[in-house]
Enzyme design. Structure first.
Site, PDB file in Angstrom:
ATOM      1  N   HIS A  31       0.824  -1.215   0.000  1.00  0.00           N
ATOM      2  CA  HIS A  31       0.000   0.000   0.000  1.00  0.00           C
ATOM      3  C   HIS A  31       0.859   1.267   0.000  1.00  0.00           C
ATOM      4  CE1 HIS A  31      -4.372  -1.001   0.347  1.00  0.00           C
ATOM      5  NE2 HIS A  31      -3.840  -2.201   0.509  1.00  0.00           N
ATOM      6  N   SER A  64     -13.020 -14.148 -24.002  1.00  0.00           N
ATOM      7  CA  SER A  64     -12.056 -14.793 -23.104  1.00  0.00           C
ATOM      8  C   SER A  64     -12.300 -16.297 -23.090  1.00  0.00           C
ATOM      9  CB  SER A  64     -12.233 -14.206 -21.696  1.00  0.00           C
ATOM     10  OG  SER A  64     -11.943 -15.183 -20.723  1.00  0.00           O
ATOM     11  N   ALA A 118      -7.162 -13.822  -6.170  1.00  0.00           N
ATOM     12  CA  ALA A 118      -6.169 -14.384  -5.244  1.00  0.00           C
ATOM     13  C   ALA A 118      -5.159 -13.333  -4.808  1.00  0.00           C
ATOM     14  CB  ALA A 118      -5.452 -15.561  -5.907  1.00  0.00           C
ATOM     15  N   LEU A 120      -3.155 -11.782  -6.747  1.00  0.00           N
ATOM     16  CA  LEU A 120      -1.934 -11.961  -7.535  1.00  0.00           C
ATOM     17  C   LEU A 120      -1.942 -11.072  -8.778  1.00  0.00           C
ATOM     18  CD1 LEU A 120      -1.679 -15.855  -7.219  1.00  0.00           C
ATOM     19  CD2 LEU A 120      -0.456 -14.128  -5.882  1.00  0.00           C
ATOM     20  N   SER A 122      -4.344 -10.406 -11.258  1.00  0.00           N
ATOM     21  CA  SER A 122      -4.832 -10.873 -12.557  1.00  0.00           C
ATOM     22  C   SER A 122      -5.270  -9.681 -13.410  1.00  0.00           C
ATOM     23  CB  SER A 122      -5.991 -11.844 -12.373  1.00  0.00           C
ATOM     24  OG  SER A 122      -7.022 -11.233 -11.630  1.00  0.00           O
ATOM     25  N   SER A 123      -5.734  -8.609 -12.777  1.00  0.00           N
ATOM     26  CA  SER A 123      -6.204  -7.461 -13.576  1.00  0.00           C
ATOM     27  C   SER A 123      -5.030  -6.763 -14.267  1.00  0.00           C
ATOM     28  CB  SER A 123      -7.005  -6.481 -12.722  1.00  0.00           C
ATOM     29  OG  SER A 123      -6.331  -6.192 -11.535  1.00  0.00           O
ATOM     30  N   GLU A 155      -7.221   1.528 -15.380  1.00  0.00           N
ATOM     31  CA  GLU A 155      -7.869   0.960 -14.187  1.00  0.00           C
ATOM     32  C   GLU A 155      -8.447   2.070 -13.296  1.00  0.00           C
ATOM     33  OE1 GLU A 155      -5.960  -2.451 -12.608  1.00  0.00           O
ATOM     34  OE2 GLU A 155      -7.145  -2.420 -10.769  1.00  0.00           O
ATOM     35  N   ASP A 167       1.484  -2.880  -9.654  1.00  0.00           N
ATOM     36  CA  ASP A 167       1.173  -4.141 -10.337  1.00  0.00           C
ATOM     37  C   ASP A 167       1.474  -4.069 -11.831  1.00  0.00           C
ATOM     38  OD1 ASP A 167       0.283  -4.737  -7.833  1.00  0.00           O
ATOM     39  OD2 ASP A 167      -1.848  -4.564  -8.311  1.00  0.00           O
ATOM     40  N   TYR A 219      -9.970  -0.270   0.164  1.00  0.00           N
ATOM     41  CA  TYR A 219      -8.753   0.190  -0.521  1.00  0.00           C
ATOM     42  C   TYR A 219      -8.799   1.709  -0.696  1.00  0.00           C
ATOM     43  CZ  TYR A 219      -4.925   0.400  -3.865  1.00  0.00           C
ATOM     44  OH  TYR A 219      -3.735   0.708  -4.485  1.00  0.00           O
TER      45      TYR A 219
HETATM   46  C1  GLA Z   1      -3.327  -3.535  -5.159  1.00  0.00           C
HETATM   47  C2  GLA Z   1      -3.080  -2.302  -6.032  1.00  0.00           C
HETATM   48  C3  GLA Z   1      -1.613  -1.860  -5.984  1.00  0.00           C
HETATM   49  C4  GLA Z   1      -1.118  -1.749  -4.551  1.00  0.00           C
HETATM   50  C5  GLA Z   1      -1.481  -2.999  -3.756  1.00  0.00           C
HETATM   51  C6  GLA Z   1      -1.121  -2.860  -2.301  1.00  0.00           C
HETATM   52  O1  GLA Z   1      -2.667  -4.639  -5.698  1.00  0.00           O
HETATM   53  O2  GLA Z   1      -3.426  -2.574  -7.363  1.00  0.00           O
HETATM   54  O3  GLA Z   1      -1.463  -0.646  -6.673  1.00  0.00           O
HETATM   55  O4  GLA Z   1      -1.594  -0.588  -3.941  1.00  0.00           O
HETATM   56  O5  GLA Z   1      -2.862  -3.302  -3.849  1.00  0.00           O
HETATM   57  O6  GLA Z   1       0.257  -2.744  -2.138  1.00  0.00           O
END
Ligand code: GLA
Length: 377
Positions: A31, A64, A118, A120, A122-123, A155, A167, A219
């Protein structure tokens, strides 16, 4: 059937390009990306593939493999951030973010192998596989950092999720065998070699399969607290604050803002400490850093949940060197560092602890640090 064959069966004609982009695990720095901090994720081997062709008209067709090839249709002129929709919004958002650089309609078939929900990413894997492919096809020559910002904009503005830049950056810029130390302010990077196996270690990824309702609102609320804390401290972002400066300014912040800021400032410091310890092959301290980060995410940032806490606690009770929840929080995955010989026994014990608590059976993964987005050869 290969992805190219499925594309041909669905859209007729061959794909002009197939690109792939990976999901990620974040080793440390959670974060902190939207606070201009430092993060150290690595790309996992699971990835999303996007087969793409340009069309002679302005129609856009998206399908998809995971959605039984059901075709979503729109046009280049109808892409608007307010557009309702589901997963295909991530693809539409990327096309939209390229603006007038995309000059023709498109057929896109996606095949996602990053576990959904999960934690991880995926987006980001989806966005980046498409962004990488469009950059090639339309010769837009955006650098990887620019592509990451474009995918983040898709996004943030099109899908409406106020994510940071971590990400997308790692999905595009990762290199096999290394974690990516990323300065989220200027997107400068350093590849940090991460060869756990030669130290006899493995990083276990524990997908708790928990998804709590708070995910989106929680978030955004954390991000807003960090931004209001920075504003009250008179700094651009919490990255610009040391722990002693934060302590000295305690009275300027609400109790909640202080807790959130304390996590951010300390987690950024933990990233630097972790880099230093990795360079010295001091994995015992790396493990401790991970565990401290978890406690901070649980107690100060308050984004853990019972399943994530149990994944970490059960790992620690079964010889893990350290572990923590990863990603946005409120569910998803945790990571835990183990000696290779301890992993099997630990997996059984963690699964048994989940069963005893009445939680879903967790899924276990491991992944070496893998390469970022590329054209699928
Ligand atoms: C999600 C967000 C990232 C980051 C993490 C937490 O994955 O897409 O930008 O803020 O949470 O570290």
């Amino acid at each position: 059937m290969t992805l190219a064959n499925t594309f041909t069966a669905l859209f007729s004609g061959n794909p002009e390009i197939i690109c792939e982009a990976p999901g990620r695990v974040n080793l440390i720095g959670e974060h902190v990306d939207y606070c201009d901090g430092f993060v150290m994720p690595f790309a996992i081997s699971d990835r999303t593939f996007a087969a793409i062709s340009r069309r002679p008209d302005r129609k856009i067709r998206i399908a998809s493999v995971q959605r039984r090839n059901e075709i979503f249709e729109t046009t280049l002129d109808d892409l608007k951030p307010t557009a309702a929709g589901k997963w295909e919004r991530y693809v539409c958002g990327v096309i939209w973010a390229f603006g007038d650089k995309i000059t023709s309609g498109l057929d896109i078939l996606v095949d996602g192998h990053v576990a959904l929900g999960a934690g991880l990413s995926s987006s980001a894997a989806l966005e980046c596989s498409v962004a990488f492919g469009l950059n090639e096809l339309f010769e837009t020559q955006l650098k990887l950092a620019q592509l990451a910002k474009l995918a983040q904009r898709a996004e943030n503005e099109y899908v409406g999720m106020p994510c940071g830049i971590m990400d997308q950056s790692v999905s595009l810029m990762a290199q096999a065998g290394s974690a990516l130390l990323l300065d989220c302010r200027d997107l400068s990077t350093e590849q940090i070699p991460l060869d756990l196996a030669s130290a006899g270690l493995e990083l276990l990824i524990i997908d708790t399969r928990a998804h709590h309702a708070l995910v989106d609102g929680g978030y955004a609320e954390r991000r807003a607290s960090c931004e209001s804390a920075a504003a009250k401290l008179g700094i651009k972002a919490l990255r610009d604050c040391s722990i002693s400066q934060l302590e000295d300014s305690r009275s300027k912040l609400s109790e909640l803002e202080y807790m959130r800021a304390e996590h951010i400032v300390n987690d950024i410091a933990r990233v630097h400490e972790c880099v230093d310890r990795l360079k010295n092959n001091d994995f015992v301290t790396v493990g401790n850093i991970l565990t401290k980060s978890h406690a901070s995410l649980r107690d100060l940032f308050e984004i853990s949940c019972s399943e994530l806490d149990l994944a970490v606690d059960a790992s620690l009770a079964n010889k893990s060197l350290g572990g923590r929840m990863i990603g946005g929080g409120f569910g998803g995955s945790a990571i835990a560092l183990f000696k290779i010989e301890d992993i099997n026994q630990a997996k059984q014990a963690i699964a048994a602890a989940f069963k005893a608590s009445g939680f879903k059976e967790p899924r276990f993964f491991t992944s070496l640090p893998s390469a970022g987005a590329r054209i699928t050869s």
